[in-house]
Scaffold this active site. Structure first.
Site, PDB file in Angstrom:
ATOM      1  CD1 TRP A 357       0.715  -0.335   3.110  1.00 20.56           C
ATOM      2  CD2 TRP A 357      -0.703   1.362   3.443  1.00 20.56           C
ATOM      3  NE1 TRP A 357       1.021   0.225   4.334  1.00 20.56           N
ATOM      4  CE2 TRP A 357       0.155   1.274   4.570  1.00 20.56           C
ATOM      5  CE3 TRP A 357      -1.676   2.358   3.439  1.00 20.56           C
ATOM      6  CZ2 TRP A 357       0.078   2.147   5.654  1.00 20.56           C
ATOM      7  CZ3 TRP A 357      -1.757   3.226   4.528  1.00 20.56           C
ATOM      8  CH2 TRP A 357      -0.879   3.116   5.613  1.00 20.56           C
ATOM      9  CG  ASP A 358       4.815   0.785   1.552  1.00 29.06           C
ATOM     10  OD1 ASP A 358       3.867   0.142   2.028  1.00 29.06           O
ATOM     11  OD2 ASP A 358       5.972   0.697   1.984  1.00 29.06           O
ATOM     12  CD  GLU A 487       2.645  -3.882   9.610  1.00 22.43           C
ATOM     13  OE1 GLU A 487       3.838  -4.021   9.930  1.00 22.43           O
ATOM     14  OE2 GLU A 487       2.228  -4.062   8.450  1.00 22.43           O
ATOM     15  CE  LYS A 599       6.307  -1.503  11.746  1.00 25.77           C
ATOM     16  NZ  LYS A 599       5.993  -2.633  10.881  1.00 25.77           N
ATOM     17  CD  GLN A 600       2.976   1.785   9.850  1.00 25.39           C
ATOM     18  OE1 GLN A 600       3.399   0.694  10.189  1.00 25.39           O
ATOM     19  NE2 GLN A 600       2.870   2.153   8.583  1.00 25.39           N
TER      20      GLN A 600
HETATM   21  C1  BGC Z   1       4.860  -1.121   7.600  1.00 27.81           C
HETATM   22  C2  BGC Z   1       3.825  -1.240   6.512  1.00 27.81           C
HETATM   23  C3  BGC Z   1       4.502  -1.158   5.167  1.00 27.81           C
HETATM   24  C4  BGC Z   1       5.643  -2.175   5.047  1.00 27.81           C
HETATM   25  C5  BGC Z   1       6.444  -2.016   3.785  1.00 27.81           C
HETATM   26  C6  BGC Z   1       5.932  -2.190   7.397  1.00 27.81           C
HETATM   27  O1  BGC Z   1       6.933  -2.049   8.361  1.00 27.81           O
HETATM   28  O2  BGC Z   1       4.276  -1.274   8.864  1.00 27.81           O
HETATM   29  O3  BGC Z   1       2.865  -0.199   6.626  1.00 27.81           O
HETATM   30  O4  BGC Z   1       3.570  -1.377   4.158  1.00 27.81           O
HETATM   31  O5  BGC Z   1       6.536  -2.018   6.126  1.00 27.81           O
HETATM   32  O6  BGC Z   1       7.062  -0.753   3.720  1.00 27.81           O
END
Ligand code: BGC
Length: 767
Positions: A357-358, A487, A599-600
């Site tokens: 999804w990035d 996550e 995490k984000q």
């Molecule tokens: C992130 C995801 C991301 C993936 C690839 C993961 O660490 O939590 O949101 O899509 O990395 O960049």
């Protein structure tokens, strides 16, 4: 780790050779051109720790899934970007001793990635155990002008002896992926051949029949005059090498030129590969290294013309942003709608070079504003082409209708196999819908909606319709058992972001249907009929929109990340002993899941996407609540925080987050750069300058700019391409100067004032 790279505006520079840092540098100094990429491995033999990596866009392998406990719904395989034929190889033996930086005394080592002109260079002096010293320089690039060509120039000067050297220039297709699940080799031999100064290797993948054909030509010169040297060819399965016996004389410089074409059956018929690669490499040879290099400079000058960001007064920040823009341009050039942007690009194997999804959530804005519109469109088309597979994926998981796009994919099929991500991180579907909105909002290209967009939107909406569940005693719709963007929490109920983006997708789909009905009745009816959209279905969507449940905490005035989030022990990151960070390298997964740490961006991701839905006070309360609990252990996190911090006027936070995103790999913040660079988050860095510090948005077909400049900077400037016009925005501590570099006039609002900026004119205002 202490930063070890020298700050410079246009280059990445490493002085002195430290084998412990070599794998990190191999990632950082990678080169690429959208078609192929190469880690910064040494051309000559190196027996120290290294990840030899050469990758070709779109050439992947379905490696059989490896899991402890199989769960129904898991994909059978995980697609891996393939580590392919090593084309840079030169085996150098001087007076019987192999040049190997792991075995000789190295001095004067300097490695430089010249981002302005797009090449990698290196120089050093090597002293062999017998005291012989040679000076070496090496320069190489993969051509932006002739995509299949890689070229290198390698010079050797004996300092204190005369003698002979043997140079074997080779292609080695006997390569293994470091991340292979079962330690398998993925390549089978097809052909290896040497003839005169030319060698060819064709290998094919054990599954899917990808063919890669590489042809090399090697030439020598002495003190810049071409020379003929005795050559002997040798080939075996997956390998072609030509050995040259070269006399060496003290103080005289021998130069090796190696040209290689790497072509694949993604672009040509299998039986044409050899012919095409020979033709390509002959053309490169005829041009010669210096002409190829000047074409490279010109191609990069064009890239920089449209995408450069200049920051004055802060070299670290300047270097960071240019590095990010450089890597993005190296990874994806957008001509091929079968390709996408892997989180590590061509710089490593982790994350398999697959699409996440990035792309939609983070990368699209960069390509929208710095490249031809069709490039961003191609990113949307990529998902459109995968719609059938997304529908299949939803069926496989037991849904009767709709499409669930995969979390990780190469060809449209899911290839991720951790249940909490594969099955639960369904918010990705929302980002794919949002990207359509983002593209149309930016470009004004509404034809995309009736040609392709509506089909994707309807199928995603159908998925949400089935995925929500109605709770009669509460009279609301909920989404249970998900993982949000954060996550560090799994299987939660009512992740606010997921609920909101789901409902937003339904709103947008209904809006687009209405829009089509108004502007193109025929097309509207065509799609209604083709997609069998029924009244009762759209009514249901309206009902879901009206009755979606959103967790909130009234007392704090915030949206709750998910039900029960406040039941966790509430601690700030600043109160953690730094030795615990990063949590994902120091804590058990259980401990992470029980903690409140994020995490984000999650709720804040929603505030970033749907920015205009929320007033400043609401954004502030949510930012103030969530940011102190966020560890930013996804590279995608700091940029969103930086953008919101800019909007809220949190200058220091915005700058801190900016540096963290811009120099993530250069300073190895997450201690993982050796696996490859964080390419997708690099687009986030770009966003944090343009959308954050620049305050750049497109609202109702007009540009909006609300710049603010960090105190640490003298000025910053950026370019945006907008609907045929190119603007240059320069912000210094007192003034904002906007120049329209094209003929078209552009409407905009700067700090709330409206302007109609005529073609080839400039406005200057104070702020
Ligand atoms: C992130 C995801 C991301 C993936 C690839 C993961 O660490 O939590 O949101 O899509 O990395 O960049």
């Amino acid at each position: 780790m202490k930063p070890y790279l020298k700050e410079s505006e246009w280059s990445i520079i490493e002085e002195g050779f430290d084998p412990e840092k070599h794998e990190i540098s191999e990632s950082i100094f990678s080169i690429g051109n959208g078609h192929m990429g190469q880690r910064a491995n040494f051309e000559e033999t190196y027996t120290g720790k290294s990840l030899q990596g050469s990758y070709l866009a779109g050439v992947y392998y379905p490696d059989k899934t490896r899991v402890g406990w199989w769960k129904n719904g898991y994909p059978e395989y995980f697609a891996k970007v393939l580590n392919a034929t090593n084309w840079i190889g030169l085996n150098i033996v001087v007076e019987g001793q192999t040049l190997d930086l792991n075995k000789v005394k190295v001095s004067g080592f300097l490695r430089e990635l010249n981002m302005k002109e797009g090449y990698l260079s290196r120089k050093f002096t090597a002293e062999f155990p017998n005291g012989n010293q040679i000076k070496v320089t090496a320069t190489r690039f993969v051509s932006m002008a002739q995509k299949e060509i890689g070229a290198l120039e390698y010079t050797i000067e004996p300092m204190n002896f005369s003698g002979t050297m043997s140079v074997t220039s080779y292609l080695d297709g006997d390569i293994k992926n470091k991340d292979a699940n079962y330690d398998e080799k993925f390549w089978d031999p097809v052909l290896s051949e040497v003839k005169d100064h030319s060698g060819t290797v064709i290998v094919k993948t054990k599954k899917l029949d990808f063919h890669v054909c590489s042809t090399m030509e090697t030439r020598f010169s002495l003190n810049n005059n071409p020379i003929d040297v005795l050559a002997e060819g040798y080939n075996r399965e997956k390998y072609a090498g030509i050995s040259y016996e070269v006399p060496l004389e003290t103080g005289k410089v021998t130069t090796i030129y190696k040209y290689v074409a790497n072509v694949t059956n993604r672009d040509y018929k299998i039986d044409e590969l050899k012919m095409v690669s020979e033709k390509e490499v002959k053309q490169a040879l005829a041009k010669g290294f210096h002409q190829l290099k000047s074409e490279q400079r010109e191609a990069w000058a064009l890239k920089w013309r449209d995408s450069d960001i200049e920051i004055k007064g802060d070299v670290a920040a300047q270097q960071g942003i240019r590095f990010n823009i450089f890597q993005l341009n190296q990874t994806y050039t957008g001509e091929d709608d079968r390709l996408n942007i892997g989180p590590k690009g061509f710089t490593g194997e982790k994350y398999g070079g697959s699409t996440y999804w990035d792309t939609e959530a983070y990368c699209l804005p960069f390509y929208l504003a710095t490249a031809d519109q069709k490039i961003a469109r191609n990113l949307l088309i990529y998902r459109k082409k995968h719609l059938e597979k997304a529908i299949e994926n939803a069926r496989k998981l037991g849904f009767e209708k709709g499409a669930l796009y995969p979390m990780v994919t190469m060809n449209g099929e899911e290839c991720h196999n951790e249940w909490e991500i594969t099955f639960e991180e369904i918010h990705r579907n929302g980002a794919i819908a949002y990207a359509i909105y983002n593209y149309v909002n930016y470009t004004g290209d509404k034809t995309y909606l009736k040609e392709h967009g509506i089909e994707v939107l309807v199928e995603i909406s159908r998925f949400w319709e089935e995925r929500v569940n109605y709770v009669p005693h509460k009279k609301v719709y909920m989404i249970l058992g998900v993982t949000g963007p954060n996550e560090y929490d799994n299987n939660v109920n009512n992740n606010w972001y997921t609920n909101r983006i789901a409902s937003w997708t339904l709103e947008y789909t209904l809006y687009v249907l209405d829009y089509l009905k108004d502007v193109d009745r025929k097309k509207y009816e065509y799609w209604l009929d083709k997609l069998k959209v029924k009244d009762e279905e759209t009514k249901k969507w309206v009902d879901i929109i009206s009755n979606m449940y959103y967790p909130i905490d009234k007392k704090a005035g915030i949206y709750l990340q998910q039900d029960g989030y406040l039941d966790k022990e509430q601690i700030y990151v600043k109160d953690l002993d730094p030795k615990h960070l990063p949590l994902n390298q120091n804590w058990s997964w259980d401990r992470i899941l029980r903690s409140c740490f994020i995490k984000q961006a999650d709720v804040l991701q929603g505030m970033y996407f749907l920015n205009n839905e929320f007033d400043l006070e609401t954004k502030k309360r949510n930012f103030d609540f969530y940011e102190p609990r966020t560890v930013h252990e996804s590279s995608l996190s700091p940029c969103v925080h930086s953008i919101l911090a800019c909007e809220l006027g949190y200058k220091d936070k915005a700058y801190e987050m900016y540096l963290r995103t811009a120099r993530l790999d250069l300073d190895n913040y997450n201690n993982d750069t050796e696996d490859g660079c964080h390419i997708t988050s690099m687009a986030g860095t770009w966003m944090s300058v343009v959308e954050g510090f620049g305050g750049f948005k497109v609202i109702n077909d007009n540009i909006v700019l609300n710049p603010f400049i960090p105190g640490q900077w003298k000025s910053f400037s950026f370019k945006v391409l907008f609907r045929g016009a190119r603007l240059h925005v320069q912000v210094d501590q007192e003034m904002i100067t906007i120049t329209n570099e094209t003929d078209l006039s552009v409407k905009m609002a700067v700090l709330g004032e409206h302007y109609d900026l005529k073609g080839n004119s400039t406005i200057t205002l104070t702020h």
